[in-house]
Design a protein around this motif. Structure first.
Motif, short mmCIF file in Angstrom:
data_model
loop_
_atom_site.label_atom_id
_atom_site.label_comp_id
_atom_site.label_asym_id
_atom_site.label_seq_id
_atom_site.Cartn_x
_atom_site.Cartn_y
_atom_site.Cartn_z
N ASP A 104 -16.48 -14.22 -3.72
CA ASP A 104 -16.55 -15.02 -4.95
C ASP A 104 -15.58 -14.45 -6.00
O ASP A 104 -14.73 -13.62 -5.68
CB ASP A 104 -17.99 -15.08 -5.47
CG ASP A 104 -18.54 -13.71 -5.83
OD1 ASP A 104 -17.71 -12.79 -6.08
OD2 ASP A 104 -19.77 -13.52 -5.83
N ALA A 105 -15.75 -14.91 -7.22
CA ALA A 105 -14.81 -14.57 -8.29
C ALA A 105 -14.67 -13.06 -8.47
O ALA A 105 -13.59 -12.56 -8.81
CB ALA A 105 -15.27 -15.22 -9.59
N ALA A 106 -15.78 -12.35 -8.24
CA ALA A 106 -15.73 -10.90 -8.44
C ALA A 106 -14.66 -10.25 -7.58
O ALA A 106 -14.00 -9.27 -7.99
CB ALA A 106 -17.10 -10.29 -8.11
N ASP A 107 -14.47 -10.77 -6.37
CA ASP A 107 -13.48 -10.19 -5.47
C ASP A 107 -12.06 -10.42 -5.98
O ASP A 107 -11.20 -9.54 -5.88
CB ASP A 107 -13.63 -10.81 -4.08
CG ASP A 107 -15.03 -10.56 -3.50
OD1 ASP A 107 -15.47 -9.39 -3.53
OD2 ASP A 107 -15.66 -11.52 -3.06
N VAL A 108 -11.83 -11.61 -6.55
CA VAL A 108 -10.50 -11.91 -7.09
C VAL A 108 -10.21 -10.97 -8.26
O VAL A 108 -9.12 -10.38 -8.35
CB VAL A 108 -10.42 -13.39 -7.52
CG1 VAL A 108 -9.05 -13.68 -8.13
CG2 VAL A 108 -10.71 -14.31 -6.36
N ILE A 109 -11.19 -10.81 -9.12
CA ILE A 109 -11.01 -9.94 -10.28
C ILE A 109 -10.77 -8.51 -9.84
O ILE A 109 -9.86 -7.82 -10.30
CB ILE A 109 -12.24 -10.05 -11.22
CG1 ILE A 109 -12.28 -11.46 -11.81
CG2 ILE A 109 -12.19 -8.99 -12.31
CD1 ILE A 109 -13.56 -11.79 -12.54
N PHE A 110 -11.59 -8.10 -8.88
CA PHE A 110 -11.46 -6.74 -8.33
C PHE A 110 -10.04 -6.52 -7.79
O PHE A 110 -9.41 -5.49 -8.07
CB PHE A 110 -12.49 -6.58 -7.20
CG PHE A 110 -12.35 -5.32 -6.40
CD1 PHE A 110 -12.79 -4.11 -6.91
CD2 PHE A 110 -11.75 -5.34 -5.13
CE1 PHE A 110 -12.67 -2.94 -6.17
CE2 PHE A 110 -11.63 -4.18 -4.40
CZ PHE A 110 -12.08 -2.98 -4.92
N THR A 111 -9.52 -7.49 -7.05
CA THR A 111 -8.20 -7.36 -6.44
C THR A 111 -7.10 -7.25 -7.49
O THR A 111 -6.23 -6.38 -7.42
CB THR A 111 -7.93 -8.55 -5.52
OG1 THR A 111 -8.97 -8.67 -4.58
CG2 THR A 111 -6.60 -8.36 -4.79
N ILE A 112 -7.19 -8.14 -8.49
CA ILE A 112 -6.12 -8.14 -9.50
C ILE A 112 -6.17 -6.87 -10.34
O ILE A 112 -5.14 -6.28 -10.69
CB ILE A 112 -6.20 -9.43 -10.36
CG1 ILE A 112 -5.89 -10.62 -9.44
CG2 ILE A 112 -5.21 -9.36 -11.53
CD1 ILE A 112 -6.08 -11.96 -10.08
N ASN A 113 -7.38 -6.41 -10.65
CA ASN A 113 -7.49 -5.14 -11.39
C ASN A 113 -6.88 -3.98 -10.60
O ASN A 113 -6.25 -3.10 -11.18
CB ASN A 113 -8.95 -4.85 -11.72
CG ASN A 113 -9.47 -5.76 -12.82
OD1 ASN A 113 -8.66 -6.38 -13.54
ND2 ASN A 113 -10.77 -5.88 -12.95
N LYS A 114 -7.08 -4.02 -9.29
CA LYS A 114 -6.49 -2.98 -8.43
C LYS A 114 -4.98 -2.96 -8.58
O LYS A 114 -4.34 -1.91 -8.61
CB LYS A 114 -6.85 -3.25 -6.96
CG LYS A 114 -8.11 -2.56 -6.54
CD LYS A 114 -7.87 -1.76 -5.29
CE LYS A 114 -8.53 -0.42 -5.46
NZ LYS A 114 -9.15 0.13 -4.32
N LEU A 115 -4.39 -4.14 -8.64
CA LEU A 115 -2.93 -4.25 -8.72
C LEU A 115 -2.38 -3.61 -9.98
O LEU A 115 -1.23 -3.20 -10.02
CB LEU A 115 -2.52 -5.72 -8.73
CG LEU A 115 -2.50 -6.47 -7.41
CD1 LEU A 115 -2.00 -7.87 -7.65
CD2 LEU A 115 -1.59 -5.77 -6.42
N MET A 116 -3.20 -3.55 -11.01
CA MET A 116 -2.71 -3.04 -12.29
C MET A 116 -2.59 -1.52 -12.30
O MET A 116 -1.99 -0.95 -13.19
CB MET A 116 -3.66 -3.47 -13.44
CG MET A 116 -3.70 -4.98 -13.63
SD MET A 116 -2.04 -5.68 -13.86
CE MET A 116 -2.04 -6.94 -12.61
N ASP A 117 -3.14 -0.91 -11.28
CA ASP A 117 -3.06 0.55 -11.16
C ASP A 117 -1.61 0.96 -10.94
O ASP A 117 -0.99 0.60 -9.95
CB ASP A 117 -3.93 0.97 -9.97
CG ASP A 117 -3.89 2.46 -9.74
OD1 ASP A 117 -3.13 3.16 -10.46
OD2 ASP A 117 -4.61 2.93 -8.84
#
Lengths: 543, 269, 266
Positions: A104-117
């Motif tokens: 769900d949406a949480a996974d998308v948010i999780f993924t994009i936040n990871k990219l910001m690292d």
């Protein structure tokens, strides 16, 4: 008469898109030249990893490699709002990761936040990270997510087609995927085997669970000659990116189908190492950072000969990073560098280089010689290198060619910078120049000649940085093109990368493999992997 | 006629040494208007994919392989003689140490080691230097097998009646070694030399096929054979493209001539 | 006795794994005497010769007792001292002549090696003289031969020539005629007699062949189970054997009988 008719029939069959009776099962087999370096979907930097990533993970949208349009994938629809700053995805409901974890949406948010690292170094991460400000992701509902960029990102939805969604909850972490396949077995140095993902979300029109194939076995095979032999013996189901010589032979083989898909986006190029920290001689650094030296080298390379000799005519002299196959972004007013060794020599002599006998020396008296590294086992590159060697000999430059295995090569050009010049091909996955920002931005990890710069090393690199950001924030496609045309113009003047040839995309397939939609865009043969199936009775048992 | 293999080998070596005069085109000149052509007056064996004279490449390539393989064989046999004899002569502890190291040497993944060595060498290494190093390394690596044979041979000699008789005659140990032992392992060493020669030629060919040995544009049997690997056309029309098979024919000829002369040597001693 | 023996032996020999091979063997060898040592295979005959030359350790044996050569104790002698004696004062002739010659060295060269081991002088004259004594040719062609080009008999003569080059006081012959055919054997036995006569060399002639020993030796010692069971002249041994084992040996010698075996009727 019969062989001719048969050949005609076979040649026509892959174009046949309306499937016959779909057969499920079987194991697809093919080879890649090197082992994937990273199986983390967000840390992919090489071709093999990218291919595996594509097969085992899902993205919000997908680029149709034939129509070159973006299509829904994990998101069933999306909307771009706020003058292109924000994109809102409506996610499909009830999807599961390969291990059963819900999506769900949480996974998308999780993924994009990871990219910001910032510690994450990969092309996909580079293209997501904005120059200033930060990306804000919000779940508007369990299945609605919005992503807001601080500046306009051109062709925003394209970005998401290369982004694998990771699970925020799965204990398997990034190993849980949403793609049609999942890693079943990975044997270092030998092969990787992918098995059908039982939780894959897509069903075909008749409600049948996809993918049709049971498994995929990808062998790591550096030697393309062996790959071709094994393909002809039926051990591999297709070969892509065939070299012209082999293509001509396969065309004559009635048991396989050979296809010329036209000019590819891929380029072959050579560049000099301009990294300040490189462990090479100071005088060499001086040559390599000199525009006229690079231009002179470019003008001494006979590209027409290359197209004729090495590509048997299945290639065109390159003008720059954009292939003529990419009609919109191709900078049509640029011409390939003239082949003019005498002018090149004069250019060098103006800079204080002098001929002593048949040896060119710089003004300090250093003999002009350098080593080109390239990957072993790629006949075309070895031949290009041999031709460059012979061409540069004409103006007294001695070139050594060092072929090495791919991981060692990557190590040298991306980590230790212990090389002088490198001959490699670049695989372009996307038509849009935004995808090349990691090459052209001076801070990019693929800024081949001098990557990861903190501040631009030269005024022209600073200008390219600016233009790249400009084209990336324009809404009007024509204005974007104007900016990127300028980038290509600077690239042609400065030649940090000497583009050599755009080759045609040549592929061949077993006629037993059905539903193929070969495309010049990578992954040419398997981009619609979930639809592929073997003709009746031709399935290979999955082991 | 009994010496025919040696005579033919000598002729071959002579032809290779005359390569610069016999093949004036040189091995690296690219005649780009004559790509992959068949045999002509100018190109006796035709040209390769870059328009280079196959005949010249064959001669120059053979020259390298034929001159360096014996050197590598000599290096490995010399090491084998010293180490093997040392093992047979020395006390238990040194002997078992040597046996241990030769076991290790025989079981090491040499290909990986060669890759590492090549990786550690500077990139701008001249092709001439790189091939010498390749053969030197091959030679240095090849001692373990022959050393065990030498050791066994020396031990056998030490047990023989004539060594015992020499002792009973009061012959000094050093003289026993040089006059009674060394001359009697010589045939063994010579046999080892001839046996390892084709092995070295073939390993260079294999290394070349892995992109390890000589680098462009210098030819060696290794990269000539590697080129052949993809010449499926040669298999399709063996007679139409006979010139492509020249490197294989020459390799087979040289290896079998070496075997023949070695058998004759064995038979006579 | 009266005469001082040139060699006087009192020995125990053990082999690791095999146990005691010689057990208190006592032997005296008078100057110029030929002493035959007869025993079964494996009775330790060869061991005795090896022990005297102090070469036992090469075959893995150890010994104790006393070996007096011209009154000097050899048992404690250094390797260096022994090397000076071997082939010079005490020499050895082995059983298999062809195997005892260095296969890769010409005959002449081997003779010079044997000479050079104990002398710095030019040995050519001595070598030629010795070759003549043992009835060998002295021409270049012969001297340039390799051992593999010799017959067994010639090879044994070469070995004997090498053994007597330095006119040793003692010659140890270990089964020197066992590998030879009857005629060659007879001529080699003659040769030993001649050497003994010409040079006065004392000999310890080790053999299992009682007849050959009897025809050559002045005295015979019978070795049985590691011990000397009887010593005497050939006549004494043959006519009045005292020990049970000696009688067995003597009785085992076939006597000549000319009986035609009956033909089998088919």
């Amino acid at each position: 008469m019969t062989p001719f008719l048969l050949a005609f029939f076979l040649a026509a069959s892959p174009a046949e898109l309306t499937p016959g009776k779909i057969q499920t099962g079987g194991e697809l087999r093919f080879a890649v030249p090197s082992e994937p370096k990273a199986l983390h979907p967000l840390q992919v930097t090489d071709e093999s990893s990218e291919l595996v990533r594509y097969l085992i993970s899902g993205s919000l949208v997908r680029l149709n490699r034939v129509t070159q349009k973006i299509e829904p994938e994990l998101a069933e629809s999306w909307k771009v709002t706020d003058s292109g700053l924000q994109i809102t995805f409506q996610l499909r409901k009830g999807l599961k990761f390969s291990d059963g974890a819900p999506f769900d949406a949480a996974d998308v948010i999780f993924t994009i936040n990871k990219l910001m690292d910032k510690s994450l170094v990969s092309p996909i991460a580079e293209s997501f990270r904005p120059a200033v400000g930060s990306v804000i992701t919000k779940a508007i509902g369990p299945n609605v997510v919005s992503v807001r960029f601080p500046v306009y990102v051109a062709g925003m939805e394209r970005l998401f087609s290369g982004l694998s969604i990771l699970s925020s909850r799965s204990p398997l972490k990034e190993a849980a995927g949403l793609g049609p396949f999942m890693v079943a077995e990975s044997k270092a140095g030998a092969h990787i085997r992918l098995a059908k993902n039982p939780n894959y979300w897509r069903k075909d029109a008749s409600g049948r669970q996809m993918p049709y194939l049971d498994a995929i076995r990808i062998e790591f095979l550096k030697n393309r000659d062996i790959e071709l032999l094994r393909f002809q013996k039926g051990e591999f189901d297709f070969v892509s990116n065939i070299e012209p010589e082999a293509y001509e032979k396969l065309k004559a083989n009635p048991t396989v189908t050979a296809l010329d898909l036209g000019a590819s986006l891929d380029t072959q190029q050579i560049w000099f190492n301009q990294t300040p920290a490189a462990p090479i001689g100071a005088h060499k650094k001086e040559w390599f950072t000199s525009q006229s030296f690079r231009l002179a080298i470019s003008e001494t390379i006979n590209r027409k000969d290359m197209a004729r000799v090495v590509y048997h005519g299945y290639g065109v002299p390159a003008v720059g990073p954009v292939s003529p196959g990419n009609s919109f972004w191709y900078a049509s007013k640029l011409k390939p560098a003239e082949f003019q060794p005498q002018a090149a020599l004069a250019r060098l002599q103006k800079d204080g280089f002098k001929m002593f006998g048949d040896q060119l020396k710089d003004k300090q008296g250093n003999a002009v010689e350098f080593t080109i590294v390239t990957n072993a086992g790629n006949k075309v590159r070895e031949r290009l290198a041999a031709m460059i060697q012979a061409d540069l000999r004409q103006i007294g430059i001695k070139v050594t060619v060092a072929a090495m295995d791919f991981p060692s090569l990557i190590e040298r050009i991306m980590r230790t910078f212990n090389y002088e010049a490198c001959l490699l091909g670049l695989v372009n996955l996307d038509l849009d120049p935004s995808s090349q920002s990691n090459v052209w931005l001076s801070s990019g990890s693929s800024h081949a000649w001098n990557p990861n710069q903190k501040t631009p090393a030269s005024p022209w690199e600073a200008e390219i940085d600016k233009l790249m950001r400009q084209q990336g924030s324009e809404v009007d496609p024509n204005k974007r093109k104007a900016s990127f045309d300028r980038v290509q113009e600077i690239a042609a003047q400065q030649t940090p990368i000497i583009y050599l040839i755009n080759k045609h995309t040549l592929v061949a397939t077993s006629p037993k493999l059905k539903n193929l939609k070969p495309a010049i865009l990578s992954p040419h043969m398997v981009w619609n992997i979930e639809e592929l199936y073997f003709a009746e009775g031709a399935q290979r048992a999955a082991k | 006629m009994k010496r025919l293999p040696e005579i033919l080998l000598a002729v071959l070596v002579l032809v290779m040494l005359c390569a610069p005069w016999l093949a004036p085109n040189g091995y690296e000149k690219q005649s780009r208007d004559f790509i992959a052509v068949g045999p002509t007056k100018d190109f006796l064996l035709g040209t390769d994919a870059l328009g280079r004279d196959r005949f010249a490449r064959l001669l120059f390539g053979s020259r390298l392989s034929l001159l360096l393989a014996p050197a590598a064989a000599a290096v490995s046999v010399f090491l084998a003689a010293v180490i093997g004899a040392l093992a047979a002569f020395s006390g238990k502890r040194l002997e078992s140490a040597i046996i241990f190291f030769s076991d290790v040497a025989l079981s090491l993944p040499w290909l990986f080691l060669l890759l590492t060595i090549r990786g550690a060498m500077p990139l701008d290494i001249r092709p001439e230097v790189s091939i010498v190093i390749t053969f030197l390394v091959l030679g240095l690596l090849g001692w373990a097998g022959p050393a065990r044979i030498v050791r066994a041979g020396v031990r056998l000699i030490l047990k023989s009646d004539y060594i015992f008789q020499a002792k009973a005659m009061g012959i000094a140990p050093s003289r026993t070694f040089f006059r009674y032992i060394l001359p009697n392992i010589k045939p063994l060493l010579i046999a080892q030399f001839w046996i390892s020669l084709p092995v070295f030629i073939l390993s260079e060919a294999n290394l070349g096929a892995l992109g390890l040995s000589v680098s462009e544009p210098m030819p060696s049997w290794g990269n000539l054979l590697k080129e052949l690997e993809s010449q499926t056309s040669a298999l399709e029309h063996p007679l139409a493209n006979w010139q492509l098979l020249a490197p294989i024919v020459l390799l087979v000829a040289v290896v079998s001539l070496l075997q023949l002369s070695q058998q004759r040597l064995k038979g006579s001693s | 006795m009266g005469i001082i023996p040139v060699l006087s032996v009192m020995l125990n020999v053990d082999y690791s794994g095999k146990g005691r091979v010689l057990n208190g063997v006592c032997l005296d060898l008078a100057p110029g005497e030929i002493l035959g040592l007869v025993g079964q295979s494996g009775s330790g005959k060869s061991t005795l010769a090896l022990s005297i030359l102090r070469l036992l350790s090469f075959k893995g044996g150890s010994d104790s007792g006393s070996i007096l050569f011209r009154g000097n104790e050899l048992l404690g002698a250094s390797e260096k001292q022994m090397r000076k004696l071997r082939g010079n004062q005490i020499s050895l002739v082995l059983q298999s002549p062809l195997a005892s010659l260095n296969p890769s060295m010409r005959i002449g060269r081997q003779l010079f090696e044997a000479w050079g081991a104990h002398s710095n002088e030019n040995g050519a004259a001595t070598i030629m003289e010795t070759l003549r004594q043992v009835n060998l040719p002295t021409d270049e062609a012969f001297l340039n031969r390799y051992p593999r080009q010799l017959s067994v008999g010639l090879a044994q003569r070469v070995l004997i020539a090498m053994a007597v080059l330095h006119r040793p006081a003692v010659l140890l012959a270990d089964e020197p005629t066992s590998a030879l055919d009857a005629l060659t054997q007879a001529s080699i036995l003659d040769l030993f007699r001649k050497v003994n006569r010409e040079y006065g060399t004392a000999m310890l002639f080790v053999s299992h062949d009682l007849l050959a020993v009897a025809s050559l030796c002045h005295r015979i010692a019978i070795l049985h189970e590691g011990q000397i069971v009887e010593t005497g002249t050939p006549r004494e041994i043959f006519e009045t054997p005292r020990h049970e084992y000696t009688r067995t040996l003597v009785n085992a010698i076939p006597t000549l009988r000319f009986e035609t075996p009956e033909r089998v009727q088919v």
